[in-house]
Design a protein around this motif. Structure first.
Motif, short mmCIF file in Angstrom:
data_model
loop_
_atom_site.label_atom_id
_atom_site.label_comp_id
_atom_site.label_asym_id
_atom_site.label_seq_id
_atom_site.Cartn_x
_atom_site.Cartn_y
_atom_site.Cartn_z
N PRO A 169 -70.11 55.92 91.29
CA PRO A 169 -70.21 54.44 91.67
C PRO A 169 -71.02 53.75 90.59
CG PRO A 169 -71.95 55.75 92.78
CD PRO A 169 -71.27 56.84 91.83
N GLN A 170 -71.29 54.55 89.70
CA GLN A 170 -72.36 53.80 88.50
C GLN A 170 -71.96 52.66 87.84
OE1 GLN A 170 -71.48 57.18 88.25
NE2 GLN A 170 -73.50 57.97 89.37
N LEU A 171 -70.62 52.69 87.45
CA LEU A 171 -69.92 51.34 86.94
C LEU A 171 -70.10 50.25 87.94
CD1 LEU A 171 -68.71 50.06 84.59
CD2 LEU A 171 -66.50 50.95 85.01
N TYR B 105 -74.02 51.41 82.64
CA TYR B 105 -74.23 52.27 83.69
C TYR B 105 -74.50 53.77 83.15
CZ TYR B 105 -69.20 53.64 82.48
OH TYR B 105 -68.36 54.20 81.63
#
Lengths: 61, 826
Positions: free
Chosen positions: B302-304, B750
């Motif tokens: 989910p970082q982006l 990210y």
């Protein structure tokens, strides 16, 4: 860029597209999110059609 | 209790808050008394709401879906059955007895210590049955015994899902499910508590009256005899007409109160968890960001996504969810208000209206008083606005809100608002308000959105499904029937022919004969006396004289029972209610029992869920004492501190390092720091992630007590997998790294979790088990015999001997001596 590497932070999106290290999977979350909204949209349409066609659905307790 | 004391010792106590606690306690008690008086003034509405009959289809469909979810929840543990529930897992049988149900097994012998097998005497046996951990797996837990247990559980639960002997299979499934939980609660989380509570309520519902084999068999039998309603009688029911023909309905009505308790339970979960989220991360709106970025839970990285939405959309979503959770109970307020409005109860007298309004005002002002008294110990010292200003602003706003609610309700009921929009005239009355502002369409839709996002983006097992499943109980049986009919039509359209009959089937007509319509009612003054006695008992318990407490309780209880008996006898001489009036769920005795149970249980949960805070500390535990036994034994003792007061802001992993006798070190790759434990996308839940979090977690400044047993298990497991040769030692290592803040990710891009862990992760050994000397770290000979491995020499095994027999005998002697002293003193 130096600070980013020290912090372990990946490059910004604009540059990361040119970065061979960028992973396609990082974009998957957007697809999942879109699927949730499509599903919820369909569900709401179903409920709306029930409400429109049959007032009995608003009986509550 | 020991843990509780050490907890108190570890934390800094806010003495000012403790000093306020008695005042808050008395204010809350007064609130409870006023609320009790209010409910007495609404007693006709109360009993009509709780003790009515309803269409069984909601509970029928819920039973089916819930039982399937229970099976999925248990089967989701399949990788860890051996570890959790067998004598080859983390706990040997006797160790499980000692660490998980010590009191219950205080009088049970350990044959390894040369003690007599089984319970020492009947008192010891009674001691066991008094407890709430009644699992056969404490006695028989070899892999074969466990699998037998599991197969029976699955069969029973499947039978319950299908509604075969639903009452019996439901109870059996409930106890067998708790048998698993009792044998090892290491895997348990908030999800399981939801299952536990909802399952208990479901047992009281006649869940086999719809969508069940039971009802299908019943209908088949009646149809053969020509006694079942069909055709017109089903499509256009007429209670009197079908009664003349002595025809039976397909769906008999069932008591409504278990479903209402389920709805209250859902609201309790949300209100509790929303109110507990008092931390700064929730205030800043970053909780969703941190929850999504926990490596244990996300399905896809989910970082982006977090970089793009972390400081904007996620914040709006976090705040929305927080407000929605706290205000979720309004949906029940809306449902009850609308129900009462539609019931058209007899008009109230002026005196009744004045009394009710006065009580509502007093209750509101008392609630305000609680807040005002508690403000000083909840207000930051460095705040820019003086406390007294805040108290004034809050007080004025609260009173204004009370006035708006009172005025608004009056207008909506008596003089609805009329609005013209785009040429169309709309009447905004109470019905509209309850359907739109306090409506299910608002709160349940938001809930589906919230849980839908959680379920799609995070893998936290069966939590999201069970919460969404509980929304079914907010629909009534008629609505469920319509939805099923609609789905049937859709299926027929898809198939191109009539696969299912989509005729709408009405439930039993309320005017049908044979249903309870007596006039028995406990008089209001009896209820007031009972309430007064209970309040008096609490007051004398605290202020004295304590000798009055018990008599007051007896007087209150006696008055209530006597009032109920007199009312029931009188009702026999009175004509029953008219056939067009709604029937009761039970006769007078059943109503009395059910109503007492409902009130007791609601009070118990309300007291139990009071916040664990210093400003309630002087009375909270004492107040919960009369309810502890009930809540613990019914498995409805609850706490919903999920992600509160703040969510975790670092990723923590558990690493197991095995040092063999040659000095080689092996990493067992037990957590998601290892690539093989990190499948992306992550589809099926693995509870080891949650268990690792629990094992590495610290509570009240101490490491988890599971830690040493986990290390010892790995000593044994290594020996089992390596021809009986034990390693030298096992080290448990805690690894963690801080999740970058949303702002860092926004400005710098990210992050990649693997890089973050490698560069900034910390790790330290939190426990070492020496496999040759640590208690129960050796693969025992009985297991070696089971697997045909070389036996250990005598003395090599280090069993954990508890000397229960000696302790039991000492305790019995002590008790006998005390009894003798008491006899002598008399």
């Amino acid at each position: 860029m130096h600070t980013q590497l020290i912090l372990g932070i990946a490059p910004l999106i604009e540059t990361s597209l040119e970065n061979p290290g960028v992973r396609v999977i990082d974009f998957a979350a957007f697809g999942v999110l879109a699927l949730v909204w499509v599903f919820v949209g369909l569900l709401l349409l179903f409920v709306r059609s029930l409400l429109r066609d049959d007032n009995n659905l608003q009986r509550g307790l | 209790m020991l843990a509780f004391h050490s907890f108190l010792a570890d934390r800094i106590v806010n003495t000012e808050a403790v000093a306020l606690s008695p005042t808050i306690g008395w204010l809350l008690l007064t609130c409870a008394i006023v609320f009790g008086l209010l409910m007495i003034s609404y007693r006709e509405q109360w009993r009509r709401l709780w003790l009515r009959l309803e269409d069984p289809r909601t509970i029928g469909i819920f039973r089916f879906l819930f039982a399937i979810a229970i099976l999925l929840n248990v089967n989701g543990l399949w990788e860890h059955f051996h570890y959790l529930f067998t004598d080859e897992g983390i706990f040997f049988t006797d160790t499980a007895r000692e660490v998980l149900a010590k009191k219950q097994f205080a009088g049970f012998g350990d044959v390894r210590a040369g003690e007599p097998a089984g319970f020492f005497d009947t008192q010891a046996m009674w001691n066991f049955f008094k407890g709430n951990k009644l699992s056969p797996l404490f006695f028989w837990d070899s892999p074969t015994a466990f699998w037998t247990y599991l197969i029976i559980f699955e069969a029973v639960t499947l039978a319950f899902a299908l509604g075969f002997r639903a009452r019996v299979t439901g109870v059996l499934s409930f106890f067998m499910w708790h048998g698993l939980c009792a044998r090892n609660p290491l895997f348990m989380e908030g999800t399981d508590a939801v299952y536990s509570c909802m399952f208990f309520y479901l047992l009281f519902a006649k869940s086999g009256h719809a969508y069940s084999i039971d009802n299908w068999l019943r209908c088949r039998k009646l149809r053969r005899k020509g006694l079942l309603q069909t055709g017109e009688q089903v499509a256009k029911p007429d209670g009197q007409e079908t009664a003349k023909q002595a025809l039976q309905p397909i769906y008999r009505l069932i008591p409504a109160w278990p479903r209402l308790l389920m709805m209250l339970q859902v609201a309790t979960i949300y209100l509790f968890t929303g109110s507990a989220k008092t931390g700064h991360v929730w205030m800043r709106g970053d909780s969703l960001y941190y929850a999504l970025n926990m490596d244990h839970f996300y399905r896809v990285p989910p970082q982006l996504l977090s970089q793009v939405f972390g400081t904007n959309v996620f914040r709006v979503m976090t705040w929305t969810v927080h407000v929605w959770q706290i205000s979720f109970f309004l949906v029940i307020v809306g449902l009850i208000l609308r129900w009462a409005h539609r019931q058209k109860f007899a008009p109230t007298t002026l005196g009744q209206r004045v009394l009710r309004r006065s009580l509502w005002v007093v209750l509101g002002l008392l609630a305000l008083a609680v807040a005002e008294v508690a403000w000083p110990v909840h207000y930051p010292a460095k705040a820019s606005l003086p406390l007294v200003h805040v108290q004034w602003i809050f007080g004025v706003a609260w009173v204004a809100l009370m006035a708006v609610v009172g005025w608004g309700l009056y207008r909506l009921r008596n003089r609805p608002f009329n609005v013209t929009l785009a040429g169309r005239r709309y009447t905004l009355d109470l019905d509209w308000f309850c359907s739109w502002v306090l409506g299910r369409r608002v709160f349940l839709t938001l809930g589906l959105l919230f849980h839908g996002h959680i379920m799609a983006l995070m893998n936290i097992g069966m939590f999201a499904p069970i919460m969404m499943l509980t929304y079914v109980v907010f629909l009534n049986g008629h609505e469920v029937g319509l939805i099923v009919q609609r789905l049937g039509r859709g299926l027929n359209r898809l198939a191109g022919r009539n696969v299912v009959d989509t005729t709408f089937v009405w439930a039993q007509h309320p005017s049908a004969p044979g249903l309870a319509r007596d006039r028995a009612q406990v008089p209001g003054w009896v209820l007031v006396v009972t309430l007064g006695c209970l309040a008096g008992a609490v007051a004398t318990k605290v202020l004295g004289p304590k000798t009055w407490t018990s008599p007051l309780l007896w007087l209150g209880g006696g008055t209530l029972v006597a009032g109920a008996v007199v009312a029931a006898i009188r009702a026999r001489r009175q004509a029953p209610l008219a056939t067009d009036s709604l029937p009761w769920a039970y006769g007078p005795l059943g109503r009395f029992v059910a109503n007492t149970l409902i009130i007791y249980h609601i009070t118990a949960v309300a007291v139990w869920t009071l916040p664990v805070k210093d400003c309630l500390s002087t009375f909270r535990t004492q107040a919960a004492k009369p309810f502890r036994g009930w809540l613990v034994h019914t498995h409805t003792a609850q706490s919903w501190n999920m992600f509160s007061p703040n969510p975790p802001r670092s990723n923590t992993f558990l690493r197991v390092l095995v040092h063999d006798t040659d000095g080689e070190v092996y990493d067992l790759n037990t957590d998601v720091y290892a690539p093989e434990q990190r499948p992306i996308p992550w589809i099926f839940n693995d509870r080891m992630r949650k268990m690792n979090r629990r094992i590495t977690g610290r509570r009240h400044g101490k490491n988890s007590w599971y830690l040493k047993w986990h290390a010892r298990y790995h000593c044994r497991e290594w020996a089992l997998q390596n021809g009986g040769e034990a390693p030298k030692k096992v080290e448990i290592v805690k690894m963690n790294y801080r999740i970058p803040t949303p702002e860092q990710v926004k400005t710098r891009g990210y992050y990649i979790p693997e890089i973050q862990l490698a560069k900034f992760g910390k790790q330290r050994v939190i426990h070492t088990a020496e496999c040759a000397t640590a208690p129960e770290a050796q693969l025992p000979n009985w297991m070696r015999e089971r697997y045909g491995l070389p036996l250990l020499p005598e003395g090599a095994e280090k069993p954990w001997i508890k000397h229960r027999h000696k302790k039991w005998e000492r305790k019995q002697k002590r008790l006998a001596k005390r009894r003798a002293q008491q006899r002598e003193s008399k």
